[in-house]
Design an enzyme around this catalytic site. Sequence first.
Site, mmCIF file in Angstrom:
data_model
loop_
_atom_site.group_PDB
_atom_site.id
_atom_site.type_symbol
_atom_site.label_atom_id
_atom_site.label_comp_id
_atom_site.label_asym_id
_atom_site.label_seq_id
_atom_site.Cartn_x
_atom_site.Cartn_y
_atom_site.Cartn_z
ATOM 1 N N LYS B 172 0.832 -1.212 0.000
ATOM 2 C CA LYS B 172 0.000 0.000 0.000
ATOM 3 C C LYS B 172 0.864 1.259 0.000
ATOM 4 O O LYS B 172 0.577 2.218 -0.734
ATOM 5 C CB LYS B 172 -0.933 0.004 1.220
ATOM 6 C CG LYS B 172 -1.713 1.312 1.440
ATOM 7 C CD LYS B 172 -2.713 1.606 0.319
ATOM 8 C CE LYS B 172 -3.280 3.012 0.421
ATOM 9 N NZ LYS B 172 -4.381 3.165 1.341
ATOM 10 N N LYS B 240 1.073 12.002 4.859
ATOM 11 C CA LYS B 240 1.417 11.018 5.896
ATOM 12 C C LYS B 240 1.936 9.721 5.277
ATOM 13 O O LYS B 240 2.894 9.118 5.763
ATOM 14 C CB LYS B 240 0.151 10.768 6.739
ATOM 15 C CG LYS B 240 0.248 9.730 7.837
ATOM 16 C CD LYS B 240 -0.330 8.364 7.468
ATOM 17 C CE LYS B 240 -1.796 8.378 7.051
ATOM 18 N NZ LYS B 240 -2.298 7.013 6.725
#
Lengths: 289, 289
Positions: B172, B240
């Site tokens: 991911k 992030k």
Amino acid sequence: MKPTVGFIGLGLMGKPMALNVLKAGYPLVVWNRTAARAEGLVREGAKLGASPAATAAQADVLITIVSDPPAVEKILWGADGALPALRRGSVLIDSSTISPELARKTAVACEKNGVGYLDAPVTGGTWGAEKGELVFMVGGKSETLEKVRPVLEAMGKKIFHLGPNGAGQTVKLAMNLILALQVEALAEALALVTHAGVAGEKLVEVMQASMARAAVLDVKAPLILKNEFPPSFPLRLMHKDIRLALELARQEGITLPAAAASYATYSAVKEASKDDPDYAAVARFWQKT
Amino acid sequence: MKPTVGFIGLGLMGKPMALNVLKAGYPLVVWNRTAARAEGLVREGAKLGASPAATAAQADVLITIVSDPPAVEKILWGADGALPALRRGSVLIDSSTISPELARKTAVACEKNGVGYLDAPVTGGTWGAEKGELVFMVGGKSETLEKVRPVLEAMGKKIFHLGPNGAGQTVKLAMNLILALQVEALAEALALVTHAGVAGEKLVEVMQASMARAAVLDVKAPLILKNEFPPSFPLRLMHKDIRLALELARQEGITLPAAAASYATYSAVKEASKDDPDYAAVARFWQKT
């Protein structure tokens, strides 16, 4: 009778492009620095020009596609250069990828001699060149483009008129910047997963099922996974194109942070590579030694 | 009777995901930090959990999807946290995007309690979440995955089992790195052409006819051209995720030059933005002030 086309630069792109012009029925005169590259075309019916100047002198339309700005300057303004030999009323189409600045300088020189000029770099790779399915990014006057459109159509499937001279090169540099960064992104992502213990093939499989899928990655991912880089678009040329994009950015007073970082990566791989690999070889940056 | 599903985190992604679980006929207990986000689901038949712990205690399968590693730690180990309340034999599926390291730490804690654990971050955006067409990137044991596969299939169209715990998060992070850099590349290319006097629309048109075309660019290019950035995937979360990817790279001892440069760009835009824009707003970096 069809206009005579001159063609200078019979490299990975130029040779199949010239062949498509010939197949479309145009009388063709070709010149290449390494004459041996012209042999196949001559067998098919092209004439061999004695020099850039001799080639230009016979041409109604002269197409040039060489590797970088110094090569363009040499064939146009060097010894036996093409530009002074172009006839009034002829058109010069430069499909090399160069700076918009050099394109505008060439346009001015052509105009003084009554010669039309288009910057018309291409995208589509050797595959597109062979199939006659290139995309042309054109800068220049509409009337000049309309005059030579059938010649471009012999080599390409799409012709975008993007603005005055230089606009074709500007869009081409931006396009290659996107391609260079897409492949750099894939290489960084593959380096990350493989170092973290996941096979690169798995990332590629998930990627192709996701929003991260991209045309260039379908082509380049297998090369990176196999670690084999036969040149379709050589890394040395992509490296040059990123440099041209960064130079244009500097002239325009903007910074391109990822492009600058990626230029350093492409530079490191270019220096370290002893062969002439495709630009997907940027992935060598992360090879464990 | 179908197993009871607990669902913690009803944000842009979690809410439509939870709705699809409910529609598939699973008894559903939901909890969200801001309780108002649960109202629609409760009207549709979900029960409202009193806390993460109370939600976990009722669940055969607990799905969590919150914004970052600290939020995950809080709902699992904070006051009234879910992890100690999970029943032996239940399965925790964390679809948040966090570090592989935290995923492995959570797996160990679950195993001690006889709880199964999958890291199962998703890609596909709010659109995919609403349509039930998400892609799940799963790390963990095969038998755990098989136990909960029907629940995942209520929310997603593709489920990739990528390796042991942490592998889902690794892929991911790599995926989002590719997306972040693709959008940064487009933003840099658009900045270049517009500053050089060519309309951005022209670059996008040529791009879509070329090898530079990419799924994410078809979605994000119109936002950048209109300079409107309603959040589908918020920039603060992409920021992030790039940070997590860079942290993983540091742990693995590799440098990711373009990712690092792009992180600086996303950081600058995050600092300067007073709204909560989509990550395509990275293009604001080049706005003339």
